[in-house]
Write an enzyme that holds these catalytic residues in place. Structure first.
Site, short mmCIF file in Angstrom:
data_model
loop_
_atom_site.label_atom_id
_atom_site.label_comp_id
_atom_site.label_asym_id
_atom_site.label_seq_id
_atom_site.Cartn_x
_atom_site.Cartn_y
_atom_site.Cartn_z
CE1 TYR A 12 44.42 36.06 29.84
CE2 TYR A 12 43.41 34.98 31.72
CZ TYR A 12 43.36 35.91 30.71
OH TYR A 12 42.24 36.69 30.55
CE1 TYR A 46 41.85 39.06 32.60
CE2 TYR A 46 40.32 40.85 32.18
CZ TYR A 46 40.65 39.51 32.09
OH TYR A 46 39.79 38.63 31.48
#
Length: 395
Positions: free
Chosen positions: A293, A345
């Site tokens: 991430y 995202y």
């Protein structure tokens, strides 16, 4: 006494996602995006959506389980779960919570999901000042720390300074994500390749972050995975992707407010990573692919170090572009669909979907013979979480 573990007990049987949009450009409301992703995951798994009996999410997702259940015509809702705090730090925890519900018998067919419409609601990247500043922000804003980039830059700068890590390591992380996104038709940054020259010439956001290339996007969309018992997954259309290890939480005082954590320059994975590898009975050396991430490239650096993928003393050698690419000369292909930087995202849920595709052998940037994938959730928040998934060969 039976072993308490999720290893090999549940599997991801379906994945789904919407089209990904730049923030504010989705034609659909956030709740509708969630429904679209969930229906896509059920379709992928060959399961009637009315069989779903549980939901798990994170990041204060507004598309709540009971409302989803009513809209989908679900016969019985048995599990509805929200992972506290941490934003994208909860992505792996949501999948693990879904798995725990299935393995314990609390539910049989659970969706883990994330939906975002930052055009419909507030943008994550906006700073909060004045009356809007609450909690940590109320203490930090008077000193000019008004955005996530500013807050996290301080930790990353400390870590890079302490270990002599050059900025080229962050550049390689960004370039790998953008490189992989160019082959991905659903990547928001497809058609916008990144070169060393373009990266180096871009303006600073705040050191050590260049322009937006070191920072995650802000997007609209939704993603979902469908978790079922391992024995049921074998009878469904796709090759099962088994949960091998999962962990969530944080080490001592990692949530201490206003930059007062004693272990300051940390992604907060030190105890989480230990518990993850212990359940998985594997280590970083066993992983074929990493999905890490990126709220910021520096967070990836810290995550990789704390999970054992990178030695901080050798980070300048290990974090080079060739080592992070599918088909490259290295051993750590990473963020193979573009990640938060270049695909979308979606608070990291898109990385779980990509992990599943890699293990099915259907990824656009496929790593040959992939059997184990690590998904490292959002770093530098608390709690954080991580996941290891694998094929039957990894059991």
């Amino acid at each position: 006494m039976s072993e308490r573990t999720l290893r090999g007990k549940v599997a991801i049987a379906g994945v789904g996602e919407t089209t990904y949009y730049r923030h504010g450009q989705s034609p659909d409301a956030e709740f509708k995006l969630a429904l679209q992703a969930i229906l896509a995951a059920c379709r992928d798994a060959g399961i009637d959506p009315r069989e779903v009996d549980g939901f798990a999410s994170y990041g204060d997702d507004r598309s709540d389980g009971p409302r989803l259940a009513a809209s989908l015509g679900i016969r019985e809702l048995r599990f509805s779960n929200m992972h506290w705090g941490g934003g994208g730090g909860g992505v792996a925890a949501a999948v693990a919570n879904a798995g725990a519900a299935v393995h314990s018998g609390m539910a049989n067919c659970v969706i883990a999901f994330r939906s975002l419409a930052q055009g419909q609601f507030a943008r994550y990247g906006r700073s909060r000042t004045g009356a809007a500043a609450v909690g940590d922000d109320a203490f930090l804003a008077p000193y000019g720390l008004m955005s996530p980039a500013q807050r996290f830059a301080m930790k990353i700068t400390r870590f890079m300074t302490d270990h002599g890590i050059r900025h080229e390591a962050l550049r390689a992380i960004a370039m790998a994500s953008y490189h992989h996104a160019q082959n991905n038709p659903n990547a928001v940054m497809r058609g916008r390749p990144l070169t060393e020259e373009k990266y180096d010439a871009s303006r600073w956001i705040i050191e050590p972050f260049h322009r937006l290339f070191d920072c995650c996007q802000e997007n609209d969309g939704a993603g979902a995975v469908l978790v079922v018992p391992a024995d049921r997954a074998k009878d469904l259309p796709h090759k099962p992707v088994y949960l091998l290890g999962a962990a969530q939480g944080g080490h001592h005082r990692s949530a201490a407010p206003v930059h007062n954590a004693p272990d300051y320059a940390s992604a907060h994975f030190k105890t989480v990573a230990k518990n993850l590898w212990e359940m998985a009975r594997l280590g970083p050396q066993d992983c074929d692919v990493v999905q890490a991430y990126e709220n910021f490239t520096g967070g990836v650096l810290l995550s990789l170090v704390e999970h054992g993928f990178v030695d901080p003393a050798r980070a300048n050698e290990q974090l080079v572009l060739e080592n992070l690419l599918v088909g490259g000369t290295g051993t750590m292909p990473m963020n193979t669909s573009g990640g938060n930087l270049a695909e979308c995202y979606m608070h990291g849920l898109e990385m779980v979907n990509e992990a599943v595709r890699q293990l099915r052998g259907t990824a656009i940037n496929q790593v040959a013979g992939a059997n184990v994938v690590a998904v490292l959730g959002g770093p530098m928040v608390t709690p954080v979480s991580s996941l290891v998934v694998g094929t039957e060969a990894a059991l």
